[in-house]
Design an enzyme around this catalytic site. Sequence first.
Site, PDB file in Angstrom:
ATOM      1  N   LYS A 113       4.285  -2.768   8.059  1.00 59.43           N
ATOM      2  CA  LYS A 113       4.770  -1.512   7.839  1.00 59.43           C
ATOM      3  C   LYS A 113       6.322  -1.363   7.975  1.00 59.43           C
ATOM      4  CE  LYS A 113       0.556   0.908   8.837  1.00 59.43           C
ATOM      5  NZ  LYS A 113      -0.193   1.858   9.514  1.00 59.43           N
ATOM      6  N   LYS A 195      -5.365  -5.400   0.380  1.00 56.92           N
ATOM      7  CA  LYS A 195      -6.436  -4.499   0.986  1.00 56.92           C
ATOM      8  C   LYS A 195      -6.142  -3.147   0.451  1.00 56.92           C
ATOM      9  CE  LYS A 195      -5.503  -2.256   5.073  1.00 56.92           C
ATOM     10  NZ  LYS A 195      -6.117  -0.868   5.296  1.00 56.92           N
ATOM     11  N   LYS A 198      -6.034   4.013   2.376  1.00 57.49           N
ATOM     12  CA  LYS A 198      -6.194   5.189   2.332  1.00 57.49           C
ATOM     13  C   LYS A 198      -4.787   5.892   2.030  1.00 57.49           C
ATOM     14  CE  LYS A 198      -7.572   6.452   6.778  1.00 57.49           C
ATOM     15  NZ  LYS A 198      -6.479   5.833   7.469  1.00 57.49           N
TER      16      LYS A 198
HETATM   17  N1  AQP Z   1      -9.671  -2.031   2.779  1.00 58.97           N
HETATM   18  C1  AQP Z   1     -10.440  -2.044   3.845  1.00 58.97           C
HETATM   19  N2  AQP Z   1     -11.528  -2.789   3.772  1.00 58.97           N
HETATM   20  C2  AQP Z   1     -12.402  -2.792   4.949  1.00 58.97           C
HETATM   21  N3  AQP Z   1     -12.021  -1.969   6.302  1.00 58.97           N
HETATM   22  C3  AQP Z   1     -10.759  -1.192   6.396  1.00 58.97           C
HETATM   23  N4  AQP Z   1     -10.326  -0.540   7.087  1.00 58.97           N
HETATM   24  C4  AQP Z   1      -9.215   0.147   6.441  1.00 58.97           C
HETATM   25  N5  AQP Z   1      -9.137  -0.519   5.121  1.00 58.97           N
HETATM   26  C5  AQP Z   1     -10.050  -1.266   4.964  1.00 58.97           C
HETATM   27  C6  AQP Z   1     -10.945  -0.089   8.308  1.00 58.97           C
HETATM   28  O1  AQP Z   1     -10.973   1.125   8.492  1.00 58.97           O
HETATM   29  C7  AQP Z   1     -10.874   1.470   9.865  1.00 58.97           C
HETATM   30  C8  AQP Z   1      -9.581   2.689   9.876  1.00 58.97           C
HETATM   31  O2  AQP Z   1      -8.266   2.048   9.597  1.00 58.97           O
HETATM   32  P1  AQP Z   1      -7.087   2.853   9.308  1.00 58.97           P
HETATM   33  O3  AQP Z   1      -7.200   4.235   9.766  1.00 58.97           O
HETATM   34  O4  AQP Z   1      -5.852   1.957   9.793  1.00 58.97           O
HETATM   35  O5  AQP Z   1      -7.119   2.757   7.953  1.00 58.97           O
HETATM   36  P2  AQP Z   1      -6.291   2.439   6.658  1.00 58.97           P
HETATM   37  O6  AQP Z   1      -6.763   2.535   5.170  1.00 58.97           O
HETATM   38  O7  AQP Z   1      -5.712   0.859   6.707  1.00 58.97           O
HETATM   39  O8  AQP Z   1      -5.124   3.136   6.863  1.00 58.97           O
HETATM   40  P3  AQP Z   1      -3.637   3.716   6.159  1.00 58.97           P
HETATM   41  O9  AQP Z   1      -3.259   4.722   6.811  1.00 58.97           O
HETATM   42  O10 AQP Z   1      -3.753   3.350   4.707  1.00 58.97           O
HETATM   43  O11 AQP Z   1      -2.861   2.339   6.638  1.00 58.97           O
HETATM   44  P4  AQP Z   1      -1.804   1.750   6.189  1.00 58.97           P
HETATM   45  O12 AQP Z   1      -0.499   2.481   6.644  1.00 58.97           O
HETATM   46  O13 AQP Z   1      -2.064   0.228   6.826  1.00 58.97           O
HETATM   47  O14 AQP Z   1      -1.885   1.542   4.853  1.00 58.97           O
HETATM   48  C9  AQP Z   1     -10.345   0.309  10.446  1.00 58.97           C
HETATM   49  O15 AQP Z   1     -11.400  -0.300  11.172  1.00 58.97           O
HETATM   50  C10 AQP Z   1      -9.849  -0.662   9.499  1.00 58.97           C
HETATM   51  O16 AQP Z   1     -10.043  -1.981   9.905  1.00 58.97           O
END
Ligand code: AQP
Length: 330
Positions: A113, A195, A198
């Site tokens: 990040k 990965k 969102k």
């Molecule tokens: N791709 C994924 N596959 C499986 N599990 C996932 N999680 C997130 N992405 C995947 C799981 O979802 C939960 C919530 O995580 P989060 O709110 O941190 O979600 P995110 O999509 O990673 O959020 P952002 O805002 O999109 O994050 P960054 O800034 O990292 O790109 C968790 O249990 C996570 O493991």
Amino acid sequence: MSKKIVFSGIQPSGVPALGNYIGAMLNFKALQDEYNCLYCVVDLHAITVRRAPELFGDHVRRLFALYIAAGLDPEKNTIFVQSHVPEHSQLAWLLNCYTYVGELGRMTQFKDKSRKNEDNINAGLYTYPVLMAADVLLYGAHLVPIGDDQKQHMELCRDIAIRFNKIYGDVLVVPEIMIPKIGARIMKLQDPLHKMDKSESENLNNSIFLLDEPDIVMAKMKKAVTDSDALVKYDTENKPGVSNLLTIYSRLTKISIQDAEREFEGKNYGFFKNAVGEAVVETLRPIQDEYKRLRADDAALDVLMKKGAEKARAIAAKVMDETSKAIGFI
Ligand code: AQP
């Protein structure tokens, strides 16, 4: 005997993606009968990145409604918003004093990040895992369902709890980590080595969002990267795109990977991608219908939010009190 406690959260940092649904929400749903579950909209975590104030409230309500629309019963579970329970920030401060700078510097998410937000590497980004530890420890959670990417943070949470208990006795519950065997890391559709997020902004075709219309889902699926083999086989090393699609299909249809491979034997990638797309559309349809119904009455949603926060605070206040007493605060 009282039920064991489950805690998990998702950031209101965009529309939840299929990765969040498969990696986290499917397990949230599976646990709701057997455990006393708390599911949180972690809005405090989301402000490590700048958010437009006029949109932020809507994003919080959207995620809250999506938890319910995805099948989490607000009566059975405690569904709430993190900032409505001030003990999260309070415990995070205490735990900051039991966490080492070296440990935080080793967190891969902080490194990633920091690279993505070069102009805003704030202290919150650095201490994010301590707030996450506070979220979990505040409820004495026994089990924390997460995707693979949060494993390192949860291991640190366990280390902090163990360290605290070594000094003060058995005050904090050391939680177990629950990661799905299949689908712990759903990958980007056009870049299956990374990965799915969102908060994807560079290429929206990489993520399927839970509120995507059917034609958008089918179009994104059509553009998903595969390979030149024309063979539907699970092999993450040599066929990451196809393996990712097989994982999505298997988790959504509850068909094993092996059975799915058999189902698509001799079929071309166009046929395969179409079938995966349809499985996604059929999964999202009832969620989107229920979401629309819930969002037609935000006042009723806010009542549920308030009830959730009250239920959460009753537990949080008790753990906060025990933790403060253990340290010696009067
Ligand atoms: N791709 C994924 N596959 C499986 N599990 C996932 N999680 C997130 N992405 C995947 C799981 O979802 C939960 C919530 O995580 P989060 O709110 O941190 O979600 P995110 O999509 O990673 O959020 P952002 O805002 O999109 O994050 P960054 O800034 O990292 O790109 C968790 O249990 C996570 O493991």
